[in-house]
Design a protein around this motif. Structure first.
Motif, mmCIF file in Angstrom:
data_model
loop_
_atom_site.group_PDB
_atom_site.id
_atom_site.type_symbol
_atom_site.label_atom_id
_atom_site.label_comp_id
_atom_site.label_asym_id
_atom_site.label_seq_id
_atom_site.Cartn_x
_atom_site.Cartn_y
_atom_site.Cartn_z
ATOM 1 N N GLY A 117 80.887 55.431 13.247
ATOM 2 C CA GLY A 117 79.885 54.938 12.403
ATOM 3 C C GLY A 117 78.741 53.985 12.903
ATOM 4 O O GLY A 117 78.000 53.374 12.490
ATOM 5 N N PHE A 118 78.800 53.925 14.368
ATOM 6 C CA PHE A 118 77.448 53.433 15.247
ATOM 7 C C PHE A 118 76.388 54.091 15.078
ATOM 8 O O PHE A 118 76.377 55.320 15.179
ATOM 9 C CB PHE A 118 78.010 53.031 16.462
ATOM 10 N N ALA A 119 75.199 53.478 14.736
ATOM 11 C CA ALA A 119 73.810 54.338 14.504
ATOM 12 C C ALA A 119 73.028 53.873 15.569
ATOM 13 O O ALA A 119 73.295 52.921 16.437
ATOM 14 C CB ALA A 119 73.461 53.598 13.166
ATOM 15 N N ASP A 120 72.047 54.868 15.611
ATOM 16 C CA ASP A 120 71.183 54.564 16.813
ATOM 17 C C ASP A 120 71.698 54.288 18.039
ATOM 18 O O ASP A 120 71.453 53.591 18.694
ATOM 19 C CB ASP A 120 70.186 53.364 16.315
ATOM 20 N N ILE A 121 72.735 55.200 18.464
ATOM 21 C CA ILE A 121 73.247 55.050 19.617
ATOM 22 C C ILE A 121 72.485 55.769 20.833
ATOM 23 O O ILE A 121 71.799 56.877 20.741
ATOM 24 C CB ILE A 121 74.495 56.028 19.737
ATOM 25 N N THR A 122 71.966 54.867 21.747
ATOM 26 C CA THR A 122 71.167 55.263 22.907
ATOM 27 C C THR A 122 71.843 55.195 24.200
ATOM 28 O O THR A 122 73.041 54.646 24.398
ATOM 29 C CB THR A 122 69.948 54.176 23.110
ATOM 30 N N PRO A 123 71.745 55.674 25.238
ATOM 31 C CA PRO A 123 72.371 55.763 26.627
ATOM 32 C C PRO A 123 72.460 54.295 26.914
ATOM 33 O O PRO A 123 73.463 53.949 27.273
ATOM 34 C CB PRO A 123 71.302 56.227 27.705
ATOM 35 N N GLU A 124 71.499 53.443 26.550
ATOM 36 C CA GLU A 124 71.838 51.790 27.153
ATOM 37 C C GLU A 124 72.793 51.392 26.188
ATOM 38 O O GLU A 124 73.641 50.613 26.578
ATOM 39 C CB GLU A 124 70.438 51.105 26.733
ATOM 40 N N LYS A 125 72.849 51.532 24.790
ATOM 41 C CA LYS A 125 74.066 51.108 23.904
ATOM 42 C C LYS A 125 75.396 51.471 24.597
ATOM 43 O O LYS A 125 76.228 50.949 24.523
ATOM 44 C CB LYS A 125 73.821 51.355 22.655
ATOM 45 N N ARG A 140 76.127 52.401 27.641
ATOM 46 C CA ARG A 140 76.516 51.720 28.659
ATOM 47 C C ARG A 140 77.022 50.349 28.443
ATOM 48 O O ARG A 140 78.181 49.839 29.060
ATOM 49 C CB ARG A 140 75.521 51.834 29.654
ATOM 50 N N VAL A 141 76.513 49.545 27.571
ATOM 51 C CA VAL A 141 76.849 48.327 27.038
ATOM 52 C C VAL A 141 78.206 48.494 26.489
ATOM 53 O O VAL A 141 79.362 47.535 26.719
ATOM 54 C CB VAL A 141 76.012 47.480 26.481
ATOM 55 N N LEU A 142 78.276 49.334 25.489
ATOM 56 C CA LEU A 142 79.490 49.305 24.719
ATOM 57 C C LEU A 142 80.779 49.813 25.471
ATOM 58 O O LEU A 142 81.955 49.412 25.163
ATOM 59 C CB LEU A 142 79.443 50.302 23.552
ATOM 60 N N ASN A 143 80.344 50.706 26.409
ATOM 61 C CA ASN A 143 81.463 51.101 27.591
ATOM 62 C C ASN A 143 82.073 49.961 28.119
ATOM 63 O O ASN A 143 83.223 50.086 28.711
ATOM 64 C CB ASN A 143 80.762 52.312 28.252
ATOM 65 N N GLY A 144 81.445 48.846 28.433
ATOM 66 C CA GLY A 144 81.882 47.750 28.966
ATOM 67 C C GLY A 144 83.288 47.322 28.382
ATOM 68 O O GLY A 144 84.422 46.732 28.888
ATOM 69 N N TRP A 145 83.100 47.224 26.865
ATOM 70 C CA TRP A 145 84.335 46.613 26.177
ATOM 71 C C TRP A 145 85.298 47.813 26.170
ATOM 72 O O TRP A 145 86.619 47.439 26.054
ATOM 73 C CB TRP A 145 83.827 46.336 24.632
ATOM 74 N N ALA A 146 84.920 49.078 25.901
ATOM 75 C CA ALA A 146 85.729 50.202 25.809
ATOM 76 C C ALA A 146 86.642 50.131 27.156
ATOM 77 O O ALA A 146 87.885 50.408 26.982
ATOM 78 C CB ALA A 146 85.093 51.602 25.654
ATOM 79 N N ARG A 147 86.106 49.873 28.193
ATOM 80 C CA ARG A 147 86.873 50.017 29.586
ATOM 81 C C ARG A 147 87.785 49.056 29.610
ATOM 82 O O ARG A 147 88.980 49.158 30.117
ATOM 83 C CB ARG A 147 85.675 50.195 30.875
ATOM 84 N N PHE A 148 87.509 47.829 28.792
ATOM 85 C CA PHE A 148 88.344 46.669 29.131
ATOM 86 C C PHE A 148 89.454 47.141 28.416
ATOM 87 O O PHE A 148 90.645 46.883 28.797
ATOM 88 C CB PHE A 148 87.861 45.450 28.609
ATOM 89 N N LEU A 149 89.393 47.589 26.932
ATOM 90 C CA LEU A 149 90.524 47.821 26.073
ATOM 91 C C LEU A 149 91.239 49.069 26.540
ATOM 92 O O LEU A 149 92.547 48.928 26.328
ATOM 93 C CB LEU A 149 90.014 47.964 24.661
ATOM 94 N N GLY A 166 74.686 41.936 27.324
ATOM 95 C CA GLY A 166 73.866 43.177 27.572
ATOM 96 C C GLY A 166 73.514 43.802 26.040
ATOM 97 O O GLY A 166 72.308 44.276 26.066
ATOM 98 N N LEU A 167 74.177 43.321 24.839
ATOM 99 C CA LEU A 167 73.689 43.620 23.559
ATOM 100 C C LEU A 167 72.499 42.825 23.336
ATOM 101 O O LEU A 167 71.676 43.481 22.717
ATOM 102 C CB LEU A 167 74.971 43.453 22.754
ATOM 103 N N LYS A 168 72.350 41.795 23.826
ATOM 104 C CA LYS A 168 71.112 40.759 23.627
ATOM 105 C C LYS A 168 69.880 41.505 24.153
ATOM 106 O O LYS A 168 68.845 41.624 23.817
ATOM 107 C CB LYS A 168 71.195 39.547 24.055
#
Length: 453
Positions: A334-342, A344-353, A384-386
């Motif tokens: 359900g994440f909208a407007d997914i870009t390569p930059e987003k 990469r940032v979100l994957n930082g959290w996903a890799r941790f979990l 990164g999100l900021k």
């Protein structure tokens, strides 16, 4: 004045009283944070975070529960707030016996005491929305009667209005997390928790889903002694998890509890698309035989099967360093407007979990010695999100993230050492989206839980 109008007025004025008690404190603290963030006025942020904890801890209501959930979303609150609010416990001042007697009469009628062989006058436990009394039925069955505190609908509505203001103020100062969908999700879940008939149905649902899972025990609701504000269930013997930890149990015992909790959360999710959204120490008891009692079924989230597929897809994308597949997985969440930059940032959290699930060996859930599960990673993700203009987490993300971080924190407290990768592979083996949809629909119908909107 009719009873109906009187009840509506009572709810309205109760809501206004609640709002007044929280607005000055939360608004004042938010203004001090704004002074620092916007105008450069230095304040003691740790001190006013402590002020906020004292205010919410004194109220002991739904706003406190919401605050606990928000502390698990990467920097949805300033770190000073998160550190203080994470210490809040779901305990409330007890209703006295005369008040309990009147409340029980309101739920079961004037002769309610004749329905029990005995009924404890002192509360055996307390939580954010109600308190529990131990009682014995005429057939000798020991039960727990959870009685909702008075005026809770108005309390919830006042807290939600205050939460909306606080989140809006914080968003003006920091746009890394856009809160609108988070607010909608928390609002809906909190309002559902007020309905104890719904919670009884969700308890039946969990008894069914977890029946094959070893070491997990779920109470049985007593239908003819349950109303929308009174939940009567079988009494389970056990003590609080934190108190058990204070006895310094063996690693083997701690691992047994951790493995049971892992399965209690993720068997329902990966086999039925359903998750218990409130994992914290107060919702578990350790039994005399070493098993675990699972309590409190008010915050349950039912996910569409494609969301569960997306969670597995993201795991595999992180495992394979496949950013395109990760982007598709985030979109399915359900994440909208997914870009390569987003991504990469979100994957930082996903890799941790996902990291403990990728590491095929016996280990602790977190090996860097951090006292707070994921805090350092959350701060990196926030920065990164900021830098890319922020992100709007979908509603489905809120309790999924809460469960992952909440459970991780419990595993951290347990100092458990398990092969998390093996456990994950076991619960996700032979995943089939169509089969999950069928199991989910059948389980919801059998338990009497309303299907998701």
């Amino acid at each position: 004045m009719s009873d109906k109008m009187g009840g509506r007025d009572a709810t309205f004025f109760g809501s206004m009283r609640r709002f007044a008690r929280t607005s000055g404190a939360v608004g004042g603290i938010a203004a001090r944070v704004a002074g620092e963030r916007v105008f450069g006025i230095k304040t003691d942020r740790a001190a006013h975070a402590e002020d906020l904890r004292q205010v919410l801890g004194g109220l002991k209501g739904p706003l406190m529960k919401v605050a606990q959930i928000l502390t698990t979303i990467p920097d949805a609150l300033p770190p000073e707030y998160a550190a203080e609010l994470s210490e809040l416990q779901a305990n409330a001042p007890s209703m006295g016996w005369p008040f309990v007697r009147r409340r029980m009469a309101g739920e079961l009628g004037p002769h309610w005491q004749s329905r029990f062989q005995s009924f404890g006058q002192e509360a055996a436990a307390a939580a954010s929305l109600g308190q529990v009394h131990k009682a014995v039925l005429h057939d000798g069955e020991t039960v727990a009667c959870k009685l909702q505190y008075p005026d809770m609908p108005s309390t919830v509505e006042a807290d939600l209005r205050q939460l909306k203001i606080a989140m809006a103020i914080y968003h003006r100062m920091d746009n890394a997390i856009q809160h609108d969908e988070i607010y909608k999700e928390l609002s809906e879940r909190l309002r559902e928790e007020l309905d104890y008939m719904r919670e009884a149905a969700q308890m039946r649902l969990y008894r069914s889903m977890l029946a094959p899972v070893a070491d997990i025990h779920v109470p049985t609701p007593v239908a003819d002694l349950t109303t929308s504000r009174l939940l009567t269930m079988t009494w389970l013997d056990g003590g609080p998890l934190q108190r058990w930890l204070d006895t310094e149990p063996s690693l083997e015992a701690r691992n047994r509890v951790a493995e049971a909790l892992f399965r209690a959360w993720y068997v329902p999710f990966y086999q039925y698309g359903i998750i218990h959204g409130d994992p914290h120490l107060g919702n578990y008891q350790v039994r005399p035989d070493g098993g675990v009692n699972l309590l409190d079924f008010g915050a349950i989230r039912v996910f569409p099967p494609h969301f569960v597929r997306g969670v597995i897809d993201l795991f595999e994308a992180v495992r394979d360093a496949d950013e395109d597949r990760a982007a598709r997985a985030y979109s399915s969440w359900g994440f909208a407007d997914i870009t390569p930059e987003k991504v990469r940032v979100l994957n930082g959290w996903a890799r941790f979990l996902y990291e403990p699930l990728l590491d095929d060996r016996v280990r602790r859930i977190q090996e860097n010695g951090e006292g707070h599960f994921g805090r350092a990673v959350a701060e990196e993700v926030h920065s990164g999100l900021k830098s890319i203009g922020g992100v709007r987490p979908p509603r489905e993300f809120v309790l999924m993230d809460r469960s992952a971080v909440g459970l991780g924190s419990v595993f951290l407290r347990l100092k458990a050492e398990l092969n998390w990768s093996r456990l994950y592979r076991e619960v996700t083996a032979e995943f089939d989206e169509a089969a999950l949809a069928e199991r989910q629909a059948a389980a919801l119908a059998e338990a009497g839980v309303p299907p998701p909107k």
